[in-house]
Design a protein around this motif. Structure first.
Motif, PDB file in Angstrom:
ATOM      1  N   ARG A 176     -19.996  14.199 -63.349  1.00  0.00           N
ATOM      2  CA  ARG A 176     -20.385  13.453 -64.594  1.00  0.00           C
ATOM      3  C   ARG A 176     -20.540  14.029 -65.859  1.00  0.00           C
ATOM      4  O   ARG A 176     -21.068  15.258 -65.741  1.00  0.00           O
ATOM      5  N   THR A 177     -20.203  13.562 -67.089  1.00  0.00           N
ATOM      6  CA  THR A 177     -20.411  14.314 -68.333  1.00  0.00           C
ATOM      7  C   THR A 177     -21.544  14.752 -68.717  1.00  0.00           C
ATOM      8  O   THR A 177     -21.957  15.898 -68.999  1.00  0.00           O
ATOM      9  N   ALA A 178     -22.760  13.722 -68.311  1.00  0.00           N
ATOM     10  CA  ALA A 178     -23.972  13.998 -68.476  1.00  0.00           C
ATOM     11  C   ALA A 178     -24.560  15.162 -67.586  1.00  0.00           C
ATOM     12  O   ALA A 178     -25.276  15.947 -68.004  1.00  0.00           O
ATOM     13  N   ASP A 206     -25.673   7.521 -62.890  1.00  0.00           N
ATOM     14  CA  ASP A 206     -25.904   8.347 -61.778  1.00  0.00           C
ATOM     15  C   ASP A 206     -26.133   7.411 -60.563  1.00  0.00           C
ATOM     16  O   ASP A 206     -26.448   6.207 -60.642  1.00  0.00           O
ATOM     17  N   ARG A 261     -14.011   6.857 -67.920  1.00  0.00           N
ATOM     18  CA  ARG A 261     -15.276   6.186 -68.640  1.00  0.00           C
ATOM     19  C   ARG A 261     -16.401   6.801 -68.074  1.00  0.00           C
ATOM     20  O   ARG A 261     -16.635   7.400 -67.201  1.00  0.00           O
ATOM     21  N   ARG A 262     -17.605   6.166 -68.804  1.00  0.00           N
ATOM     22  CA  ARG A 262     -18.897   6.535 -68.557  1.00  0.00           C
ATOM     23  C   ARG A 262     -19.412   5.996 -67.229  1.00  0.00           C
ATOM     24  O   ARG A 262     -19.029   4.744 -66.623  1.00  0.00           O
ATOM     25  N   ASN A 322     -20.014   0.741 -59.794  1.00  0.00           N
ATOM     26  CA  ASN A 322     -20.290   1.819 -60.728  1.00  0.00           C
ATOM     27  C   ASN A 322     -19.253   2.660 -60.823  1.00  0.00           C
ATOM     28  O   ASN A 322     -18.642   3.010 -62.065  1.00  0.00           O
ATOM     29  N   ALA A 331     -13.162   4.385 -62.166  1.00  0.00           N
ATOM     30  CA  ALA A 331     -13.711   5.552 -63.135  1.00  0.00           C
ATOM     31  C   ALA A 331     -12.909   6.858 -63.413  1.00  0.00           C
ATOM     32  O   ALA A 331     -13.021   7.522 -64.254  1.00  0.00           O
ATOM     33  N   HIS A 349     -12.819  12.036 -65.486  1.00  0.00           N
ATOM     34  CA  HIS A 349     -13.734  10.620 -65.622  1.00  0.00           C
ATOM     35  C   HIS A 349     -12.840   9.679 -66.868  1.00  0.00           C
ATOM     36  O   HIS A 349     -12.645  10.728 -67.900  1.00  0.00           O
TER      37      HIS A 349
END
Length: 257
Positions: free
Chosen positions: A111-113, A188, A184-185, A200, A204, A182
């Motif tokens: 994930r980007t985060a 976690d 889209r966001r 979730n 994605a 990804h």
């Protein structure tokens, strides 16, 4: 400036003061001591079926020293663990895709985060290390005494066919391809129940436009560090199949639950 996680800084300070210590148990000496290395040395197993997933093979359980080493690698920033963990993952890949011909390992993207927080993509490093291990022709050997995993359904198989993945002959056709991204966001996955995990992640992921050609003609194995419900592997498989890519199997470092 790229942020550095607090655990990574703390571990670095401890190593600086006390010298290199085992990432699994903390004893002084090698990065992975003999005891912890033995804990990693077990036969991979085929995981129980999960909806939407291809056949999944795990190199070990998400428990004990294996879990500790994985967390030190991911959240402690000990990137040098990519090599020993990649060797472990390579054994699961060898079971998942014991075939002649080209094999492409496709890691599930971070994930980007998480990528911003850690400063690197753990699964991409594991996939690269596993591909390099298998490309050197390293056999997926293990010590029979270390088969301490829980009873699992397994496929009986004879020795690997000549020049198959995991054979003693170097195979330059084993490679990792960062084909997924990804679109889209997503939140976690930790702490989410089964239904929320699937919601979730659904829709994605997507395949990079230029990646499809590089995967053509290869046995594609999706790679991740942990499988729990299978939602992540299922979404990766869905995205690849939607792009016309045939997914042969999946391989993970650990199985949880």
């Amino acid at each position: 400036m790229r942020p550095v996680s607090c655990p990574a800084v703390l571990y670095s300070l401890v190593d600086l003061v006390l010298g290199e210590r085992c990432a699994g148990c903390g004893h002084s000496g090698a990065l992975v001591c003999a005891t912890c290395a033995d804990a990693l040395d077990r036969r991979p197993w085929r995981c129980s079926a999960r909806p939407g997933c291809p056949p999944v093979w795990a190199a070990g359980p998400y428990a004990g020293r294996g879990r500790d080493l994985l967390l030190r690698f991911k959240d402690g920033g000990v990137r040098a663990l990519a090599a020993p963990l990649g060797r472990r993952l390579a054994r699961a890949v060898a079971e998942a895709a014991s075939v002649r011909g080209a094999v492409a390992l496709v890691p599930v993207p971070a994930r980007t985060a998480a990528l911003r927080r850690r400063g690197f993509d753990p699964v991409a490093l594991l996939a690269r290390a596993a591909a390099e291990e298998l490309g050197r022709g390293a056999p997926p050997a293990h010590s029979p005494s270390s088969d301490r995993g829980p009873p699992r359904r397994s496929r009986s198989r004879s020795a690997h066919p000549p020049h198959a993945i995991g054979s003693a002959c170097p195979d330059p056709t084993v490679r990792h391809v960062r084909a997924l991204l990804h679109r889209r966001r997503v939140a976690d996955q930790v702490g989410l129940d089964r239904s929320r995990r699937w919601a979730n992640l659904h829709g994605a992921l997507a395949v990079r436009p230029r990646a499809v050609r590089s995967l053509t003609g290869s046995a594609v194995v999706v790679v991740d560090d942990v499988v729990t419900t299978g939602a992540t592997l299922a979404e990766a498989t869905r995205a690849l199949r939607a792009a016309g890519v045939r997914v042969a199997a999946a391989a993970v470092l650990t199985e949880r639950g």
